[in-house]
Design a protein around this motif. Structure first.
Motif: not given
Length: 101
Positions: A7-8, A12-15, A65-70
């Motif tokens: 989901i993340y 990210v890709h959509t935003v 992508i690297k940090k993966r924070k929402w």
């Protein structure tokens, strides 16, 4: 955990398609110019602007992508839009007036 990562990635890709689409829109209208009097200096600034915006987008995307924070996809995209608007509205005319004219 796997579903949350998927989901993340989708978010990210959509935003990040929004700034990438804006860069493509800007690049298309910078290249397609139907005016008979083309200024090579403005073409140089257009290419420099596209390169700057693309590099800034790539760093933003890599960081998300690297940090993966929402909170990063929204904050990063809003910050990218603000920096791009300041650069295009204030920075380019200032640089053009100071160094060219």
């Amino acid at each position: 955990m796997k579903n949350k990562d998927t989901i993340y990635d989708i978010v990210v890709h959509t935003v990040n398609l929004i700034p990438l689409g804006a860069i493509g829109f800007l690049a298309f209208f910078s290249v397609v110019n139907i005016s008979p009097h083309r200024d090579p200096i403005s073409d140089m600034f257009a290419i420099g602007s596209i390169i700057f915006l693309t590099v800034m987008w790539a760093i933003n995307y890599w960081f998300q992508i690297k940090k993966r924070k929402w909170f990063l996809p929204i904050v990063g995209t809003v910050l990218y839009v603000v920096i791009a608007l300041i650069y295009l509205d204030v920075g380019i005319p200032f640089i053009y007036d100071v160094f060219i004219r």
